[in-house]
Design an enzyme around this catalytic site. Structure first.
Site, PDB file in Angstrom:
ATOM      1  NE  ARG A 277      -1.222  21.968 -13.689  1.00 52.71           N
ATOM      2  CZ  ARG A 277      -0.532  20.908 -14.207  1.00 52.71           C
ATOM      3  NH1 ARG A 277      -0.544  19.745 -13.409  1.00 52.71           N
ATOM      4  NH2 ARG A 277       0.567  21.092 -15.322  1.00 52.71           N
ATOM      5  CB  SER A 352      -0.150   9.460 -20.144  1.00 52.43           C
ATOM      6  OG  SER A 352       0.490  10.998 -20.051  1.00 52.43           O
TER       7      SER A 352
END
Length: 429
Positions: A277, A352
């Site tokens: 991240r 995604s």
């Protein structure tokens, strides 16, 4: 963005759709503002008509020499002119308030999206590939002897702060190879058009894809007002902003490899070790612009494009359909692809793929002209990672790790690595 005319016709439909998103009573403030806006518009039009009528009478009164009537009518014209200006001001204010609320409402969920609160309620669609069995305890990517020296978090923190990494040596080369491999696959095999877009965009572009106004804190804005893109979905989708394209122009399928920037607002304490991240990262992003009748099929196609990268790399993964509580603001339906990370002993998101229907197109005023005639209609837009480069690097390192700390390079990448088939442990300086 939602159409106030449709909400006016069926407010219950909006309320039911937003309730699935956890938003109750969405139509009431919208309809109240809309009524005030329309009342102001009507009042302005009425006053304008009265102003015009009085203006015509002014000339007649002057011709008759009726000074008193002339002055009265002039005063009435001035008064009505003021009324028109005031009501138009009110209408503009109410219109802006209405647009801001509409901009802040998320997309309507597709009927097949499962209801749920968060990622725990997502539905697994399939698994592909078996996670490898290790005869030793697998490590995370930043612990591997062949990778750790090339992942310098300390120097990056000195330069930029936390959640940055300075990659070097064979790890940097592998990262670059992955991006090139992804682009080549999407262009030569999946039929996407490569684009090299700007990574600084205007407010309008961020609004068009739904990052503004609601999620400004999630992105970085420069001192001169430009925004650093959170993903190249923003410039790629906005290629058609403000255009009416011919139906024969569709579909348009784009792919780009860019730097991406996210503030990671609200992620304090999550994934603080390693490079899972980051504030700055790279993605190969896919965007499709389609005819409304074809967008559901296009989403499945894009999902297959993303999966093909993982299959070529031999990485185990699973596909999940996101529930209502975990689906992004602008999406009508989203599939996540999660790759297996043996160092964490779990699947983690690597892509995604979302169908936004006409949600973004309405915000951007992007339409197409039907071949058989008729008025222009809104396009459908889709986006998907194909893939997140850094996370794919993590997956390659962890799945290919050997007991001595080396990493086997997947066959698909060896041509991009000058024939190198293994990352060997190196000594850190």
């Amino acid at each position: 963005m939602h159409d106030i005319r449709l909400i006016r016709q069926d407010p219950a439909a909006l309320d039911a759709a937003m309730a699935r998103r956890g938003i109750e009573g969405a139509s009431e403030p919208l309809l109240a503002l809309d009524a005030e806006r329309r009342a102001a518009i009507h009042a302005a039009e009425t006053a304008k008509a009265e102003q015009n009528a009085a203006s015509k009478q002014v000339g007649a009164a002057k011709a008759k020499g009726d000074e008193a009537e002339f002055e009265r009518l002039r005063a009435e014209v001035a008064m009505k002119k003021g009324e028109v200006a005031e009501q138009e001001r009110i209408a503009r204010e109410k219109d802006a308030e209405l647009a801001e609320i509409l901009m802040g409402l998320p997309n309507v969920m597709a009927d097949d999206v499962p209801d749920g609160a968060d990622e725990e309620d997502n539905v697994e669609v399939k698994r592909v590939g078996e996670p490898r069995s290790f005869d030793f305890e697998p490590k995370e990517h930043h612990e591997l002897a062949s990778a750790a020296p090339g992942l310098d978090f300390e120097t990056a923190a000195k330069l930029s702060g936390s959640r940055f990494v300075l990659m070097s040596g064979q790890v940097a080369r592998l990262h670059r190879a992955l991006a090139q491999f992804m682009l080549d696959t999407h262009v030569t095999e999946n039929g996407l058009t490569e684009v090299n877009p700007p990574v600084l965009v205007r407010d309008e572009a961020m609004r068009g894809t739904g990052q503004l106004p609601k999620f400004s804190e999630d992105s970085y804005q420069t001192t001169n007002g430009w925004w650093l893109v959170p993903t190249s979905e923003v410039p790629l989708t906005n290629i058609v902003a403000g255009h009416v394209v011919e139906e024969s122009y569709l579909p348009r399928r784009y792919v780009a490899h860019t730097l991406c920037f996210r503030s990671e607002a609200g992620s304090a304490g999550k994934d603080t070790t390693g490079m899972l991240r980051q504030h700055q990262f790279e993605k190969v992003e896919m965007v499709s612009v389609t005819h409304p009748d074809h967008s559901d099929a296009e989403q499945e196609r894009m999902l297959g494009c993303a999966e093909s990268i993982l299959q070529k790399l031999g990485l185990p993964y699973r596909v999940v359909k996101l529930c209502t509580g975990d689906t992004g603001f602008g999406a009508r339906r989203t599939y996540d692809i999660e790759v297996w990370l043996p160092g964490q002993n779990r699947y983690r998101e690597i892509s995604s793929v979302s169908n936004c229907w006409d949600f973004q197109a309405r915000r951007m005023n992007a339409r197409y002209k039907p071949t058989d005639g008729g008025k222009p209609e809104f396009l459908h837009t889709l986006n998907g990672s194909g893939l997140a480069v850094g996370r794919t690097l993590i997956a390659v390192l962890e799945n290919g790790q050997q007991e001595d700390g080396s990493v086997v390079v997947p066959d698909a990448l060896r041509g991009y690595m000058g024939g190198l088939d293994r990352l060997e442990p190196v000594t850190s300086n």
